[in-house]
Design an enzyme around this catalytic site. Structure first.
Site, PDB file in Angstrom:
ATOM      1  N   GLU A 482       0.855  -1.172   0.000  1.00  0.00           N
ATOM      2  CA  GLU A 482       0.000   0.000   0.000  1.00  0.00           C
ATOM      3  C   GLU A 482       0.897   1.230   0.000  1.00  0.00           C
ATOM      4  O   GLU A 482       1.229   1.744  -1.055  1.00  0.00           O
ATOM      5  CB  GLU A 482      -0.950  -0.038   1.197  1.00  0.00           C
ATOM      6  CG  GLU A 482      -2.198   0.777   0.957  1.00  0.00           C
ATOM      7  CD  GLU A 482      -3.375   0.363   1.827  1.00  0.00           C
ATOM      8  OE1 GLU A 482      -4.277   1.164   1.943  1.00  0.00           O
ATOM      9  OE2 GLU A 482      -3.395  -0.749   2.387  1.00  0.00           O
ATOM     10  N   GLU A 759      -1.989   0.149  13.407  1.00  0.00           N
ATOM     11  CA  GLU A 759      -3.108   0.611  12.592  1.00  0.00           C
ATOM     12  C   GLU A 759      -4.424   0.459  13.337  1.00  0.00           C
ATOM     13  O   GLU A 759      -5.263   1.342  13.320  1.00  0.00           O
ATOM     14  CB  GLU A 759      -3.173  -0.213  11.304  1.00  0.00           C
ATOM     15  CG  GLU A 759      -4.381   0.123  10.444  1.00  0.00           C
ATOM     16  CD  GLU A 759      -4.352  -0.563   9.103  1.00  0.00           C
ATOM     17  OE1 GLU A 759      -3.776  -1.661   8.996  1.00  0.00           O
ATOM     18  OE2 GLU A 759      -4.909   0.010   8.139  1.00  0.00           O
TER      19      GLU A 759
HETATM   20  C1  BGC Z   1      -5.021   2.596   4.863  1.00  0.00           C
HETATM   21  C2  BGC Z   1      -5.473   3.629   5.839  1.00  0.00           C
HETATM   22  C3  BGC Z   1      -6.457   4.500   5.122  1.00  0.00           C
HETATM   23  C4  BGC Z   1      -7.639   3.585   4.902  1.00  0.00           C
HETATM   24  C5  BGC Z   1      -8.854   4.241   4.376  1.00  0.00           C
HETATM   25  C6  BGC Z   1      -6.178   1.745   4.541  1.00  0.00           C
HETATM   26  O1  BGC Z   1      -5.898   0.731   3.659  1.00  0.00           O
HETATM   27  O2  BGC Z   1      -3.934   1.866   5.346  1.00  0.00           O
HETATM   28  O3  BGC Z   1      -4.656   4.110   6.746  1.00  0.00           O
HETATM   29  O4  BGC Z   1      -6.733   5.708   5.646  1.00  0.00           O
HETATM   30  O5  BGC Z   1      -7.272   2.476   4.119  1.00  0.00           O
HETATM   31  O6  BGC Z   1      -9.806   3.352   3.988  1.00  0.00           O
END
Ligand code: BGC
Length: 885
Positions: A482, A759
């Site tokens: 990502e 996270e």
């Molecule tokens: C990210 C996040 C992001 C979120 C929003 C994720 O995959 O890692 O930090 O803000 O998606 O949907």
């Protein structure tokens, strides 16, 4: 009485500032100390601007001084004529004391600063170089090797007076001159929407070039430009199917100036990197490295010509922020024999700290063809690397030996990890390995400490998550497939970031990308910037609260810390466009209650498979953010002297707040009775009157207490919940939540061994197993935004005016802490607050010490003491503790 010389800075650049884009760079300075009574009444700038004239002479363009009355010392206007491309200015400043302090000479003038250097880069018209790429058939993607490009050139004359390399690429580039690496920047040119803006980096190569035969060589890799990147297996060729380097060397000698740029004389060949990917890692085959390839005299007859690729030179731009660099090395805390994730034999290395970086190995000689492989992961399960959370990022580096030993580090990749597994290591000794920490090379500007080691570790984790995720752009995470510039994450974390590091250049640069993508998508701020295709879920035209609000709230946070009005001016159109867009979506009822929203993303009740399912109504969050952003635009407009806009957006904010109250508060909606909803209502000032605020604070405190002092907030509520409590008289509840070890909470993460911010609250479950959800990273900064409250409320250091020209010294001790402190390098110098509860025979005392930078004043507001205003220097306040009722 004398006072010290000012310390001078140019824009938000480090020194020396080479290749800048500003033709009138703003100047700032601070004094580390001054006698009591010192007051800057005027400043004098002395500058000398020179430029090579083409014939080998350096001509002086301007040599002047200017005296300006007043106390301005932050981002003051450039005093001279605009800097032409290649012009170099040496600038000094001194200040005059009009206070009681007395200056160094009779007129009150103090000493001159050390010179600061600023050199303007090239403009579109100054480029003669072409973008050149490999001219051979690179073959299929799977076996494509990263190319090397080179060219020999002659330098006339007998003396090199100065030389610069201006460098960028489609792809990633690292340059060598005469066999030596140029600079120490990594992942150049970083990541911007390349069709809109491609950054150029400038290097002083005077010491690398010599009269006579020279050679320039460049390593080139796919990077973001055409490497695999993004969701669901990712995309290739995001910006083009080619790679190429744009390099222009300008060498000033006694015999004139030579310009060597990309042209048909360059040669290309496949290099020794048989794989180079940001996600997947790199393979270096030492057998394929042509010895001496970037030195003069190398025979490149067997190499291929290059291809010239078209390039719109108007997209070339100087960076606002620092490049990515190695900022430190981590030695392993343990190296043990253990199987790898696929059962392979080898060594498990623990660096003791989750971070972004890559390994450096010193491999002993071994038979040619020996492969040493390094894999990376954030956590272990069952004694080995746990790689599921990397999703499709292989994060594997390999070196193939040519028989000789070597020291090697990959060039064009970066991983997020604490642990590594090394297989194929020759011999019986443990591998010689360190980790090189990699991120944007920003200066540290903020510190916090307290009497609670767990709280200090939490703060340290916030710092590490910042470092790990400021890798050219503000990313969500450094490890999985990502690593995107998620707008919501930096929206939540911006104020914390601005305290801890000098993020101003880097985020100002990223905001340019945000504006560009927003223009491309008709006013929508995409959920991540730069934009790339979003797999099944994400379209560039989704307007999402808390994410798109980065357009208003990131500039606001930066301005509050730096007083950079120029940044506000530049981002104003973007901020206004976002608020107008959302106001349009909300319509006349002023409720933004349609469309997909991420709401209070990842609140602790969100199940592993559904990170969206939060307790708080996502449309409540959306409407709250509309009010907040409308107010931010009104404030910006006021700062910029746009009275009409200030009134218009102020009214809009009030109307939205009224609609919010009617819909969510007065109706007694159960979806409003959550930690996040109350926090939004209070901190975004959406309630009507003190009584309503107090009630909301009480209810929030009750929710926290009934939840056993566990957090109930996600990305939207977490930055606000402690503020909401302390602002409504429930400091006790804020501390109870902050210092709770019950799960989920900040310190429960620490108890489970976190070395960065996770996270999700339960990225690791309390039984030590990893959360089965897809969204499980151990290095996301958003939930670390509570550190902003640690700085402002626990330690008590908070700006009142932008740039801390005036600030508050207002610690709010509690939670049984016996001391806490915070320090911040403001534009005026270092400000500090440190408090301590001291036990004495006649009862305890709270001792608050503060350091106020020269040119600022602090409002000291200590519980139990009368408020006071103090000028620069150190002062101490003592009060009986706890305060007498
Ligand atoms: C990210 C996040 C992001 C979120 C929003 C994720 O995959 O890692 O930090 O803000 O998606 O949907």
């Amino acid at each position: 009485m004398t006072f010290p010389a000012p310390v001078l800075r140019v824009e938000h650049h480090a020194q020396p500032a080479l290749g800048v884009g500003e033709d009138r760079p703003r100047l700032s300075w601070h004094l580390d100390a001054a006698p009591a009574g010192y007051r800057q009444g005027a400043y004098e700038i002395a500058w000398r601007t020179t430029a090579p004239d083409g014939s080998g002479q350096v001509r002086t363009l301007e040599d002047a001084t200017a005296v300006v009355d007043g106390d301005a010392q932050v981002l003051v206007p450039w005093p001279g004529v605009p800097l032409a491309p290649r012009a170099r200015a040496e600038v000094r400043v001194r200040t005059r004391d009009d206070g009681a302090g007395g200056g160094a000479d009779d007129a009150g003038w103090g000493p001159w600063s050390e010179p600061a250097v600023v050199e303007r880069g090239l403009t579109a018209a100054d480029w003669t170089a072409e973008l050149v790429g490999p001219g051979y058939d690179e073959g299929p993607v799977e076996t494509r090797r990263a190319p090397l490009l080179r060219r020999g050139f002659d330098v006339p004359g007998s003396e090199v007076r100065s030389a610069r390399l201006h460098l960028t690429a489609h792809g990633l580039v690292e340059a060598e001159l005469n066999g030596r690496r140029v600079g120490r920047d990594e992942l150049v040119p970083g990541w911007t929407p390349y069709d809109d803006r491609l950054r150029v980096y400038a290097y002083d190569i005077t010491d690398l070039v010599r009269p006579g035969a020279n050679a320039v060589g460049t390593w080139l890799a796919d990077g973001w430009f055409r490497g695999r990147y993004g969701f669901e297996g990712g995309h290739r060729d995001l910006y083009g199917t080619h790679v190429g380097v744009l390099a222009q060397l300008e060498v000033v000698t006694d015999a004139g100036t030579v310009v060597v740029g990309g042209d048909a004389a360059w040669r290309s060949a496949p290099g020794p990197l048989t794989r180079a990917s940001l996600y997947d890692g790199e393979t270096f085959d030492a057998r394929l490295l042509p010895a001496g390839w970037s030195e003069p005299g190398f025979d490149d007859a067997a190499w291929s010509p290059v291809v010239v690729h078209p390039l719109d030179r108007s997209v070339l731009a100087a960076p606002d922020g620092p490049p990515v660099r190695c900022t430190g090395e981590l030695a392993p805390v343990s190296v043990t024999r253990a199987p790898g994730p696929d059962g392979e034999d080898g060594w498990l290395v623990d660096f003791g700290q989750n971070h972004s970086g890559r390994p450096r190995l010193t491999v002993p000689a071994a038979p040619t063809g020996t492969v040493v492989r390094v894999r990376h992961a954030e956590v272990l399960q069952d004694g080995t690397l746990y790689t599921r959370t990397l999703r499709e990022a292989a994060a594997t580096d390999e070196v193939v030996l040519d028989g000789a030993g070597l020291t090697w580090e990959p060039r064009f990749t970066v991983h997020g990890y604490r642990y590594a597994h090394v297989s194929g290591w020759p011999g019986a000794d443990a591998p010689a390995i360190v980790s090189r920490v990699l991120h944007s090379d920003m200066a540290r500007t903020g510190w916090f400490a307290s009497s609670d080691p767990a709280l200090d570790r939490l703060h340290e984790n916030v710092v590490w998550s910042l470092r790990s995720n400021f890798v050219d752009i503000p990313t969500d995470c450094p490890q999985r497939d990502e690593r995107l510039g998620w707008t919501g994450d930096i929206q939540a974390f911006g104020p914390t970031a601005a305290f801890l590091y000098d993020v101003h250049g880097m985020l100002a640069d990223w905001l340019r990308s945000l504006s560009a993508e927003q223009r491309r998508f008709g006013g929508t701020v995409p959920v991540y910037v730069p934009w790339i295709p979003g797999g099944t879920y994400w379209q560039p035209t989704q307007d999402i609260a808390g994410w798109g609000d980065a357009a208003t709230l990131v500039p606001e946070a930066l301005h509050r810390d730096s007083a950079d009005v120029g940044l506000l001016e530049r981002q104003y159109a973007s901020a206004v466009t976002w608020v107008d867009k959302v106001a349009g979506l909300a319509g006349p009822d002023r409720l933004w209650d349609t469309g997909m929203q991420l709401g209070d993303w990842l609140d602790p009740t969100a199940p592993p498979e559904d990170p969206l399912r939060a307790q708080t109504d996502p449309h409540l969050v959306a409407t709250a953010y509309l009010a907040r952003s409308a107010r931010a635009v009104a404030d910006m407009a006021r700062t910029l002297g746009r009275a009409d806009d200030a009134a218009r957006y102020g009214d809009l904010a009030e109307e939205v707040a009224a609609a919010y109250r009617k819909r969510y508060v007065d109706s007694g909606d159960a979806m409003h009775d959550t930690q996040t909803a109350h926090a939004l209502s209070i901190v975004f000032d959406l309630l009507d009157g003190d009584d309503a605020r107090r009630r909301a604070g009480e209810r929030l405190a009750a929710l926290v207490r009934d939840g056993g002092n566990t957090v109930g907030t996600g990305f939207a509520g977490t930055p606000l919940v402690t503020d909401a409590l302390s602002a409504t008289g429930r400091l006790d509840a804020a501390y109870a939540l902050l210092l709770s070890h019950a799960s989920p909470s900040w310190l429960a993460m620490v108890d489970l061994g976190a070395t960065t911010i996770w996270e999700r609250w339960d990225s690791m479950l309390t039984d030590g197993t990893v959360n089965p959800g897809e969204m499980t990273s151990f290095n996301h900064y958003a939930l670390g935004s509570v550190a902003d409250w640690l700085h402002r409320m626990v330690a008590g250091l908070a700006p009142l005016e932008p740039g801390y020209r005036t600030f508050r010294v207002a610690p709010r001790p509690g939670g049984g802490l016996t001391h806490a402190s915070a320090r911040h390098v403001t534009p005026y110098g270092t400000a500090e607050v440190a408090w301590r509860v001291e036990d004495r025979a006649d009862g305890a005392e709270l001792v608050v010490r503060c350091v106020v930078p020269v040119g600022t004043t602090a409002e000291v507001d200590v519980p139990g003491a009368p408020r006071s205003v103090v000028g620069h220097g150190e002062s101490v306040t003592r009060v009986p503790w706890p305060p007498l009722a």
